[in-house]
Design a protein around this motif. Structure first.
Motif, PDB file in Angstrom:
ATOM      1  N   LEU A 179       0.874  -1.177   0.000  1.00  0.00           N
ATOM      2  CA  LEU A 179       0.000   0.000   0.000  1.00  0.00           C
ATOM      3  C   LEU A 179       0.907   1.221   0.000  1.00  0.00           C
ATOM      4  O   LEU A 179       1.748   1.372   0.894  1.00  0.00           O
ATOM      5  CB  LEU A 179      -0.915   0.010   1.231  1.00  0.00           C
ATOM      6  N   TYR A 180       0.748   2.078  -1.003  1.00  0.00           N
ATOM      7  CA  TYR A 180       1.609   3.257  -1.159  1.00  0.00           C
ATOM      8  C   TYR A 180       0.799   4.509  -0.865  1.00  0.00           C
ATOM      9  O   TYR A 180      -0.096   4.860  -1.627  1.00  0.00           O
ATOM     10  CB  TYR A 180       2.217   3.269  -2.562  1.00  0.00           C
TER      11      TYR A 180
ATOM     12  N   ALA B  67       4.116   1.826   2.419  1.00  0.00           N
ATOM     13  CA  ALA B  67       5.093   2.878   2.180  1.00  0.00           C
ATOM     14  C   ALA B  67       4.407   4.233   2.305  1.00  0.00           C
ATOM     15  O   ALA B  67       3.365   4.468   1.700  1.00  0.00           O
ATOM     16  CB  ALA B  67       5.695   2.733   0.781  1.00  0.00           C
ATOM     17  N   THR B  68       4.975   5.092   3.124  1.00  0.00           N
ATOM     18  CA  THR B  68       4.456   6.450   3.289  1.00  0.00           C
ATOM     19  C   THR B  68       5.565   7.315   3.864  1.00  0.00           C
ATOM     20  O   THR B  68       6.466   6.820   4.533  1.00  0.00           O
ATOM     21  CB  THR B  68       3.220   6.492   4.213  1.00  0.00           C
TER      22      THR B  68
ATOM     23  N   ILE C  70      -1.180  -1.166  -4.347  1.00  0.00           N
ATOM     24  CA  ILE C  70      -2.198  -0.132  -4.583  1.00  0.00           C
ATOM     25  C   ILE C  70      -1.567   1.196  -4.215  1.00  0.00           C
ATOM     26  O   ILE C  70      -0.989   1.334  -3.129  1.00  0.00           O
ATOM     27  CB  ILE C  70      -3.457  -0.374  -3.728  1.00  0.00           C
ATOM     28  N   THR C  71      -1.648   2.173  -5.119  1.00  0.00           N
ATOM     29  CA  THR C  71      -1.136   3.501  -4.790  1.00  0.00           C
ATOM     30  C   THR C  71      -2.309   4.419  -4.466  1.00  0.00           C
ATOM     31  O   THR C  71      -3.322   4.446  -5.173  1.00  0.00           O
ATOM     32  CB  THR C  71      -0.300   4.103  -5.935  1.00  0.00           C
TER      33      THR C  71
ATOM     34  N   VAL D 120       5.519   4.560  -9.926  1.00  0.00           N
ATOM     35  CA  VAL D 120       6.771   3.941 -10.380  1.00  0.00           C
ATOM     36  C   VAL D 120       7.476   3.251  -9.208  1.00  0.00           C
ATOM     37  O   VAL D 120       8.021   2.150  -9.355  1.00  0.00           O
ATOM     38  CB  VAL D 120       7.681   4.980 -11.063  1.00  0.00           C
ATOM     39  N   ALA D 121       7.444   3.866  -8.030  1.00  0.00           N
ATOM     40  CA  ALA D 121       8.049   3.244  -6.841  1.00  0.00           C
ATOM     41  C   ALA D 121       7.371   1.907  -6.546  1.00  0.00           C
ATOM     42  O   ALA D 121       8.023   0.913  -6.220  1.00  0.00           O
ATOM     43  CB  ALA D 121       7.943   4.176  -5.644  1.00  0.00           C
ATOM     44  N   ALA D 122       6.048   1.861  -6.685  1.00  0.00           N
ATOM     45  CA  ALA D 122       5.302   0.618  -6.433  1.00  0.00           C
ATOM     46  C   ALA D 122       5.646  -0.428  -7.488  1.00  0.00           C
ATOM     47  O   ALA D 122       5.816  -1.616  -7.182  1.00  0.00           O
ATOM     48  CB  ALA D 122       3.801   0.908  -6.413  1.00  0.00           C
ATOM     49  N   LEU D 123       5.770   0.006  -8.719  1.00  0.00           N
ATOM     50  CA  LEU D 123       6.107  -0.901  -9.818  1.00  0.00           C
ATOM     51  C   LEU D 123       7.466  -1.564  -9.560  1.00  0.00           C
ATOM     52  O   LEU D 123       7.661  -2.755  -9.793  1.00  0.00           O
ATOM     53  CB  LEU D 123       6.134  -0.082 -11.117  1.00  0.00           C
ATOM     54  N   ARG D 124       8.381  -0.782  -9.027  1.00  0.00           N
ATOM     55  CA  ARG D 124       9.732  -1.270  -8.740  1.00  0.00           C
ATOM     56  C   ARG D 124       9.703  -2.397  -7.704  1.00  0.00           C
ATOM     57  O   ARG D 124      10.582  -3.261  -7.702  1.00  0.00           O
ATOM     58  CB  ARG D 124      10.566  -0.082  -8.230  1.00  0.00           C
TER      59      ARG D 124
END
Ligand SMILES: [Zn+2]
Ligand SMILES: [Zn+2]
Length: 335
Positions: free
Chosen positions: A169-170, A193-194, A226-227, A236-240
């Motif tokens: 979860l972003y 991530a936050t 999920i962003t 892009v950070a989530a994709l990574r």
């Protein structure tokens, strides 16, 4: 009736008095008790989301009591509790509506964008799009479920997470807070991530296995992410962080620009999908699930006249759970 209306994007909402509404055919009039504030309301107020008409009363997470029923309405009676959410109506006839995808209907009308919403003491809604709320939640607790909760639930479906899967979860606002609880109920491992240390602590307390910043990689590759942050860089950070074959679901009606990224990040059947609106079936499934879990909602309560302050606090990241406007009780407003 009274409402907080947006007359011009970028300007504060304006308190207005209007004649009490009558229900048209197929409509309900609802005396609003509480309405949660969504990031979409903020984006509309600030002009990031272009208004569909002006003036408009924002608010699409309204809970109240039916006080009038229009001609032809079946299944609703005066005195019943009802919820009004973002999807305010569709044509019911297009190929999307007929195939279980009414969220994609080109004729869809949205509460607080096309139709006046719940930042008001009264609200007119299509009866066939009003939602029944589980009695386990009082009005203030039920309101944030109606967008943050339902759209988070749809995001889980779009991301394709399976029970026991590894989910990221972003961003961790009101919607992610509810989504995390569903994912934990399904036995998923969750990474959050936050930027905010306070949000990381809240996520850990709700069972996130890992918390960190957007630029850090979780210790396990993700089957789905999920962003929630309205920023392309976060997508892009989530994709990574995705494992092969994983999906990033983008939970945002408006996003700043997507930065360029290497095709290597998308290679091996990774995908990025947007999440658009929700169907009534999503809403009812989620509300039933929320009562089963049961989901805990946290809210910062504001009197409805303080809608501008609630928006400002949301913008500044100073809301702990969901911001919820509460209406003056009918007895008081009549006095
Ligand atoms: Zn919303
Ligand atoms: Zn349609």
């Amino acid at each position: 009736m009274r409402a907080m209306a947006l007359e011009r994007p970028g300007a504060p909402l304006n308190p207005v008095e209007r004649p009490d509404p009558d229900p048209g055919p197929g409509e309900l009039v609802i005396e609003v008790a509480a309405c949660a504030v969504c990031r979409t309301d903020l984006q509309l107020a600030r002009g990031d989301l272009p208004p569909r008409r002006l003036p408009i009363v924002p608010g699409h997470q309204a809970v109240g009591r039916v006080i009038a029923v229009g001609p032809g309405v079946t299944g609703w009676a005066v005195g019943e509790r009802a919820g009004v959410a973002w999807l305010g109506g569709t044509d019911g006839t297009c190929r999307f509506c007929r195939s279980g995808r009414e969220n994609l209907c080109a004729e869809a009308r949205f509460t607080g964008w096309d139709r006046d919403g719940g930042f008001a003491t009264r609200l007119v809604a299509r009866a066939d799009f009003a939602l029944r709320l589980p009695p386990a939640f009082d009005d203030r607790a039920a309101a944030p479920l109606l967008c943050g909760g339902v759209i988070g639930y749809r995001s889980l479906k779009v991301a394709g997470i399976a029970p026991g899967g590894r989910l990221g979860l972003y961003g961790f606002g009101a919607s992610a807070l509810l989504t995390l609880q569903v994912a934990r109920f399904w036995g998923c491992q969750v990474a959050v991530a936050t930027r905010s240390p306070a949000e990381r602590a809240r996520a850990a307390a709700l069972g996130a296995q890992w918390t960190g910043g957007y630029d850090e990689l979780p210790p396990f590759p993700l089957d789905a992410a999920i962003t929630f942050a309205p920023a392309g860089a976060v997508v892009v950070a989530a994709l990574r962080a995705l494992d092969r074959g994983g999906t990033v679901a983008v939970n945002a009606i408006h996003l700043d620009e997507m930065p360029a990224f290497s095709y290597d990040l998308l290679w091996l059947e990774r995908s990025i999908r947007s999440v658009a609106n929700f169907t009534r079936a999503d809403a009812q499934e989620f509300l039933d699930l929320a009562a089963t879990i049961p989901i805990r909602t946290e809210s910062d309560v504001f009197p409805f006249e303080a809608a501008n302050e609630a928006l400002a606090r949301l913008e500044a990241g100073q809301v702990k759970g969901a911001a919820v406007l509460v209406m003056p009780s009918p007895a008081l407003s009549a006095a």
